[in-house]
Design a protein around this motif. Sequence first.
Motif, mmCIF file in Angstrom:
data_model
loop_
_atom_site.group_PDB
_atom_site.id
_atom_site.type_symbol
_atom_site.label_atom_id
_atom_site.label_comp_id
_atom_site.label_asym_id
_atom_site.label_seq_id
_atom_site.Cartn_x
_atom_site.Cartn_y
_atom_site.Cartn_z
ATOM 1 N N VAL A 157 0.842 -1.200 0.000
ATOM 2 C CA VAL A 157 0.000 0.000 0.000
ATOM 3 C C VAL A 157 0.880 1.255 0.000
ATOM 4 C CG1 VAL A 157 -1.987 -1.041 1.203
ATOM 5 C CG2 VAL A 157 -0.132 -0.023 2.538
ATOM 6 N N THR A 158 0.258 2.364 -0.368
ATOM 7 C CA THR A 158 0.947 3.660 -0.290
ATOM 8 C C THR A 158 0.648 4.293 1.050
ATOM 9 O OG1 THR A 158 0.806 4.073 -2.661
ATOM 10 C CG2 THR A 158 0.979 6.018 -1.232
ATOM 11 N N LYS A 159 1.685 4.737 1.729
ATOM 12 C CA LYS A 159 1.480 5.542 2.936
ATOM 13 C C LYS A 159 1.832 6.975 2.580
ATOM 14 C CE LYS A 159 2.164 2.492 6.863
ATOM 15 N NZ LYS A 159 2.902 2.285 8.111
ATOM 16 N N VAL A 160 0.836 7.854 2.624
ATOM 17 C CA VAL A 160 1.109 9.259 2.298
ATOM 18 C C VAL A 160 1.773 9.923 3.507
ATOM 19 C CG1 VAL A 160 0.078 11.484 1.696
ATOM 20 C CG2 VAL A 160 -0.869 9.352 0.741
ATOM 21 N N ILE A 161 2.824 10.676 3.254
ATOM 22 C CA ILE A 161 3.519 11.428 4.306
ATOM 23 C C ILE A 161 3.315 12.917 4.027
ATOM 24 C CG2 ILE A 161 5.748 11.780 5.486
ATOM 25 C CD1 ILE A 161 5.068 8.809 5.305
ATOM 26 N N GLN A 162 3.060 13.684 5.056
ATOM 27 C CA GLN A 162 3.044 15.146 4.911
ATOM 28 C C GLN A 162 4.259 15.700 5.660
ATOM 29 O OE1 GLN A 162 -0.607 17.257 5.713
ATOM 30 N NE2 GLN A 162 -1.876 15.487 5.226
ATOM 31 N N THR A 163 4.940 16.653 5.044
ATOM 32 C CA THR A 163 6.115 17.264 5.686
ATOM 33 C C THR A 163 5.736 18.670 6.162
ATOM 34 O OG1 THR A 163 7.562 16.003 4.232
ATOM 35 C CG2 THR A 163 8.549 17.884 5.352
ATOM 36 N N CYS A 164 6.090 18.979 7.416
ATOM 37 C CA CYS A 164 5.778 20.309 7.956
ATOM 38 C C CYS A 164 6.435 21.378 7.100
ATOM 39 C CB CYS A 164 6.353 20.485 9.355
ATOM 40 S SG CYS A 164 5.556 19.498 10.568
ATOM 41 N N PRO A 165 5.695 22.393 6.659
ATOM 42 C CA PRO A 165 6.317 23.445 5.856
ATOM 43 C C PRO A 165 7.271 24.306 6.689
ATOM 44 C CG PRO A 165 3.954 23.867 6.161
ATOM 45 C CD PRO A 165 4.261 22.600 6.880
ATOM 46 N N SER A 166 6.860 24.654 7.919
ATOM 47 C CA SER A 166 7.779 25.418 8.785
ATOM 48 C C SER A 166 8.091 24.480 9.930
ATOM 49 C CB SER A 166 7.104 26.683 9.298
ATOM 50 O OG SER A 166 5.722 26.452 9.487
ATOM 51 N N VAL A 167 9.331 24.097 9.996
ATOM 52 C CA VAL A 167 9.628 22.860 10.674
ATOM 53 C C VAL A 167 9.867 22.962 12.173
ATOM 54 C CG1 VAL A 167 11.264 20.962 10.676
ATOM 55 C CG2 VAL A 167 10.455 21.837 8.547
ATOM 56 N N ARG A 168 10.584 23.991 12.661
ATOM 57 C CA ARG A 168 11.043 23.932 14.057
ATOM 58 C C ARG A 168 9.999 24.483 15.017
ATOM 59 N NH1 ARG A 168 17.161 25.477 14.431
ATOM 60 N NH2 ARG A 168 16.357 27.532 14.858
ATOM 61 N N PHE A 169 9.702 23.726 16.060
ATOM 62 C CA PHE A 169 8.730 24.178 17.064
ATOM 63 C C PHE A 169 9.201 25.472 17.735
ATOM 64 C CE2 PHE A 169 5.443 20.829 18.241
ATOM 65 C CZ PHE A 169 5.491 20.230 16.999
ATOM 66 N N LYS A 170 10.516 25.622 17.851
ATOM 67 C CA LYS A 170 11.072 26.835 18.459
ATOM 68 C C LYS A 170 10.639 28.060 17.642
ATOM 69 C CE LYS A 170 15.691 28.810 19.296
ATOM 70 N NZ LYS A 170 15.741 29.832 18.250
ATOM 71 N N ASP A 171 10.821 27.996 16.320
ATOM 72 C CA ASP A 171 10.460 29.132 15.478
ATOM 73 C C ASP A 171 8.948 29.361 15.498
ATOM 74 O OD1 ASP A 171 13.093 29.203 14.908
ATOM 75 O OD2 ASP A 171 12.937 28.246 12.949
ATOM 76 N N LEU A 172 8.196 28.265 15.568
ATOM 77 C CA LEU A 172 6.740 28.401 15.519
ATOM 78 C C LEU A 172 6.172 29.007 16.804
ATOM 79 C CD1 LEU A 172 5.694 24.974 13.907
ATOM 80 C CD2 LEU A 172 5.519 27.234 12.876
ATOM 81 N N TYR A 173 6.712 28.616 17.964
ATOM 82 C CA TYR A 173 5.996 28.921 19.211
ATOM 83 C C TYR A 173 6.775 29.682 20.275
ATOM 84 C CZ TYR A 173 2.561 26.018 17.025
ATOM 85 O OH TYR A 173 1.650 25.546 16.127
ATOM 86 N N GLN A 174 8.040 29.994 20.010
ATOM 87 C CA GLN A 174 8.841 30.714 21.028
ATOM 88 C C GLN A 174 8.161 32.031 21.425
ATOM 89 O OE1 GLN A 174 12.996 31.213 20.061
ATOM 90 N NE2 GLN A 174 13.109 33.116 21.217
ATOM 91 N N GLN A 175 7.688 32.785 20.438
ATOM 92 C CA GLN A 175 7.102 34.102 20.704
ATOM 93 C C GLN A 175 5.825 33.969 21.550
ATOM 94 O OE1 GLN A 175 8.545 36.758 20.171
ATOM 95 N NE2 GLN A 175 6.951 38.321 20.427
ATOM 96 N N ASP A 176 4.930 33.042 21.149
ATOM 97 C CA ASP A 176 3.663 32.850 21.884
ATOM 98 C C ASP A 176 3.947 32.503 23.340
ATOM 99 O OD1 ASP A 176 2.472 33.130 19.491
ATOM 100 O OD2 ASP A 176 1.752 31.070 19.299
#
Length: 523
Positions: A157-176
Amino acid sequence: MFVDTRTVENNSVFHTDICVIGAGAAGITIAKELIGSRHRVILLESGGLEPDQSTQAIYEGRSIGLTYPLSDTRSRYFGGSTNQWWGNCRPLDDIDFEQRSWIAYSGWPFHKQELLPFYARAQALCKLDGYENYNPETLQKHSLRISPLSLDEERVVTKVIQTCPSVRFKDLYQQDIATAQNVDTFLWSNAIALEPNEPCTKVNHVRAKCLNGNEFSISARIVIVAAGGIENARLLLASNKVAKAGVGNEHDLVGRYFMEHPTVGFSLKATRPTEGFRFYDYDERQHVGNMIVWGMLSLSSDLMRRRQLLGMSIYFVPGDPEGIPSLREIKNVLVRRTVPRDVLAHLQSVVRNSYAIGQFILQRKLLKLPTKSLLPGEYSIATLFEQAPNPSNRVTLSSERDALNQLRTELRLQLSEAERENYVESLRILAEAAGWDLDPMQLKVGHGSDPWRIGFFSHHMGTTRMNDDPKKGVVDRHCRVHGISNLFIAGSSVFPTGGSSAPTLTLVALAIRLTDHLKDILH
Ligand SMILES: Cc1cc2nc3c(=O)[nH]c(=O)nc-3n(C[C@H](O)[C@H](O)[C@H](O)COP(=O)(O)OP(=O)(O)OC[C@H]3O[C@@H](n4cnc5c(N)ncnc54)[C@H](O)[C@@H]3O)c2cc1C
């Protein structure tokens, strides 16, 4: 607010509602979910906001059996190992939650259904899109440049993978997290022990220490250990003043059942995979709307049941990224000590592509893929195998100490003969279904003079496994440590089995579920 605890008064005691130990994927998810709630949170993080050698060295330890890089596979600073992860995500499959008669100790306390609403929220938190697009048929409704193969679904079977466009949790959530009114992040703060009451039914304090020697304690109504799949076990084991075997370890389970996703990379001495296989080529990941998608080839659940197989997925590995030929030129300059005229262009190419080059080198190192440049007509394949839970594969404390005077990690890790045979069988089936003529010599996963070099994906699972029976698991279905009213674990250390998909999306879903549960019980 971010606090540098190296400068707080020695032996201070802080009070809070929830103390989260570790600001990686799991800890950041929990802190983020608690922003704006009426609960005060202390997020305790060993490192700072950038990598630091002395802090990273706390991760060093000893492996026995298969050689395992205990430090290279983790990052010890705000953001945790997502500072170097590849961002590839996929939920576990239905079969991964089942009790499989041919895999001892398999079975989660709930079905995948239980996690579905949390997977949907985890997708958003990881900046992924369209949970439904893990289904290849739904995905094909988008205008894909390359489509998954129509396969003999009885077997492959095919397993579809999605890759995070903006990858690092630090960059995503440090400010919040920095600006959240109810969250204080204590940087440079290493949890060194959980201090429970005398019958060990409740954690009273978390003891923490900085590398400059400063110590302090946190008293919290709820304590969540989210320090990563290896360190979660290490901290419970090191907390051995009241419970001599460690907190939560009444049944000698903490640290046992460690699982990774072993990989055996090899090159297919054939022409580049035919057109149809491009969907499974890491180099050919496609941007579709807000998504980055690609696929792995995997065994069907029916076939796994019929042939009593462990999970396995494979994909094609990229060739040299842009910049690598220039890096080789520059290396040659250093060796030969003669400078070609275009050296500046080579340097620019290396600098421009430094991130891709770093990722490429790390991937080849950890996955032990063939290091030589591939020849035209050769193609590298990476395999990702499920490891069976085995109590002998375990994290313990070694006799050596780190800079905090804490006992270092010792990891025992082996692949059993049965696992090796299982992998070979899976690969044979897959190669046959795909029409590849693999050299039978390549299908030996031997010991000693291993013809296959075994690498790992840096996925640390199983060391505080989940089971409703305290004699079979460290945490219950809500990730609470059995017998301890206010202690919870977040991360892939609670996975009873690891399937053949990367773990982070699932551990983020579990962390969101845990936060909802805590909000309920703290009401
Ligand atoms: C090279 C690489 C590539 C990867 N690629 C993927 C991928 O594509 N897909 C995927 O799903 N997964 C991938 N992973 C794995 C992924 O990074 C982990 O699954 C994920 O980060 C685990 O989250 P965690 O919060 O449990 O642990 P971590 O992210 O490791 O975070 C733990 C945090 O706890 C802190 N800490 C540790 N001990 C203490 C202590 N005693 N006191 C205070 N703080 C402490 C650490 O500093 C760290 O910040 C990859 C990993 C690596 C190394």
